[in-house]
Design an enzyme around this catalytic site. Structure first.
Site, PDB file in Angstrom:
ATOM      1  N   LYS A  89       0.808  -1.216   0.000  1.00  0.00           N
ATOM      2  CA  LYS A  89       0.000   0.000   0.000  1.00  0.00           C
ATOM      3  C   LYS A  89       0.843   1.269   0.000  1.00  0.00           C
ATOM      4  O   LYS A  89       0.364   2.343  -0.397  1.00  0.00           O
ATOM      5  CB  LYS A  89      -0.916   0.006   1.221  1.00  0.00           C
ATOM      6  CG  LYS A  89      -2.041  -1.024   1.178  1.00  0.00           C
ATOM      7  CD  LYS A  89      -3.137  -0.612   0.236  1.00  0.00           C
ATOM      8  CE  LYS A  89      -4.348  -1.520   0.350  1.00  0.00           C
ATOM      9  NZ  LYS A  89      -5.455  -1.096  -0.526  1.00  0.00           N
ATOM     10  N   SER A 341       1.451  -9.519  -0.754  1.00  0.00           N
ATOM     11  CA  SER A 341       1.081  -8.105  -0.632  1.00  0.00           C
ATOM     12  C   SER A 341       1.282  -7.516   0.746  1.00  0.00           C
ATOM     13  O   SER A 341       1.421  -6.300   0.876  1.00  0.00           O
ATOM     14  CB  SER A 341      -0.387  -7.927  -1.059  1.00  0.00           C
ATOM     15  OG  SER A 341      -1.217  -8.804  -0.319  1.00  0.00           O
TER      16      SER A 341
END
Length: 462
Positions: A89, A341
């Protein structure tokens, strides 16, 4: 392969001031995410993002995995959980912050997030001197809330889920004149996430597929554009949990559709509706979407810890979960990149995941056995378990609810075995010794990945 096109629909340019601000009074509280006129993020925007964020983002490794030999595939792991805040992110967050104009920087930004996006904007806002407010729902992991506070952000805990947290953030953005940055659908967020795709193609040659964890669709959209532009032959595979299958519902509906979210190990993917910009950008680039079960996510987390010595959160483990479940068997012998991720899993959740993973792997089993209540009955049962090397983790016996004679007792045993084959050996032994016994949730062999040498492929890269 699905048709690939980048020359239709709206697009976003390098300058934040030039993004078309749509009228949204009747459509959305977020001016950058207009369902009537979605923005299609371009390859040029992604390359611009890569240049601008390069000094503040780690170029994370993409390495050959030890799990390759267990799956019959050449698996490469893009380890973006090694970013400072533990997730991909940061890429989109930094780019979105860098693209603010001077007035927006002074006023500050606001975001709604379960954790990873919040940590990313808080950290990079702190580094860039931009005031940050984040709204996090009550279900947000405590560890992630604390990290945001450490970055000097204004943290507001409100709402039972992400939908309520977003509404609060929208309201505050108008009241306090703050720029709202959507964690998965803002065009600059999508462009920033797409830089992962550029790095992957620089690091690994002859890729057959890239597997992308999918929630709101921002990562999928950015990576799809980057990868397909540079090599249209590479397959893009989206993966989501069955308990937050919002992209699947969007595909069935032909457009984003609100989807009720259940509690999931992949909390980073728990987005009730795919972003409109993400959908517009990715819908024609996706080759396959896979929905995985929770127990396979837990098993994938266990595999990463045991084989790779890395802790990955549920969202990041979804790609391996799909492989372990046999849902990507068409890539046997081929080169597949999994995007890890994030690694921000709460320690209490990690313990539960490991237990569920052991259960899914056939190594933690629970059984009920009716034995004699005379002296030595339970002792004999324990000796049977020990005779084949099974470790008893917990044992409970019940007398009052046994329907047979009063000289019997039901014993509930939780035990640890070496593998599925060892569990089968235990089951067969109990069958030969006792008339009444049963296993709870005994693993199914077809869902497991064998670890014997017969599965090793000579075609795999050394």
């Amino acid at each position: 392969m699905m048709e690939y096109s980048l020359d239709s629909g709206a697009s976003v340019s390098d300058n934040s001031d030039s993004i078309e601000m749509q009228e949204t009074e009747d459509m959305s509280d977020d001016p950058f995410c207009n369902p009537e006129k979605p923005v299609r993020v371009t390859f040029e925007e992604i390359t611009s993002a890569a240049y601008k964020i390069r000094s503040g983002i780690k170029n994370t490794p993409c390495e050959k995995s030890h799990i390759s030999q267990l799956t019959g595939m050449n698996i490469y792991l893009k380890k973006d959980f090694l970013q400072h805040t533990g997730s991909f992110k940061e890429r989109g967050a930094r780019y979105a912050l860098l693209m603010l104009n001077e007035q927006e920087r002074r006023n500050g930004i606001i975001a709604a997030s379960l954790g990873n996006h919040a940590q990313a904007v808080c950290y990079h806002g702190y580094k860039l001197g931009i005031p940050v407010t984040v709204v996090m729902p009550l279900i947000a992991p405590i560890m992630k809330i604390q990290k945001c506070r450490e970055y000097k952000a204004n943290v507001i805990i409100e709402g039972k889920d992400m939908d309520e947290a977003k509404k609060t953030a929208y309201k505050l953005s108008k009241e306090k004149n703050l720029t709202y940055i959507n964690g998965y659908d803002h065009p600059h967020i999508i462009a920033g996430q797409g830089t992962i795709g550029l790095e992957i193609l620089e690091q690994v040659s002859d890729i057959d597929a890239v597997v992308v964890p999918t929630g709101g669709g921002g990562l999928l959209a950015g990576v799809s554009v980057a990868v397909k532009m540079l090599n249209p032959q590479i397959k893009i595979i989206g993966v989501e949990s069955e308990r937050c299958a919002s992209y699947s519902k969007a595909m069935s509906n032909g457009s984003p559709l609100f989807t009720p979210i259940e509690g999931t190990l992949a909390d980073g993917l728990a987005v009730p509706e795919v972003g409109y910009n993400a959908w517009e950008t990715s819908k024609n680039l996706l080759d396959k979407l896979v929905v995985v079960k929770e127990e396979m996510i837990a098993l994938a987390i266990l595999r990463f810890i045991e084989n790779e010595k890395c802790v990955v959160e549920g969202a990041g483990a979804c790609g391996l979960a799909a492989i372990l479940a046999g849902q990507l068997d068409e890539f046997k012998g081929k080169r597949v990149v999994l995007i890890l991720s994030g690694g921000n899993i709460d320690t209490t959740i990690l313990g539960r995941c490991l237990e569920r993973g052991l259960a899914a792997d056939g190594r933690l089993v629970k059984c009920r056995v009716t034995v004699s209540d005379r002296p030595g009955g339970i002792s004999e049962l324990c000796k049977i378990f020990g005779s084949i090397g099974v470790s008893i983790k917990d044992i409970i016996h019940e007398r009052a609810w046994v329907a047979s004679d009063v000289f019997s007792v039901e014993v509930i045993v939780v035990c640890e075995t070496r593998d599925y084959t060892h569990s089968v050996e235990l089951r067969n032994l109990l069958r030969s010794k006792y008339k009444k016994f049963e296993f709870e949730n005994f693993p199914i062999e077809s869902t497991l990945v064998a670890t014997n040498k017969d599965l090793f492929s000579d075609d795999l890269d050394p």
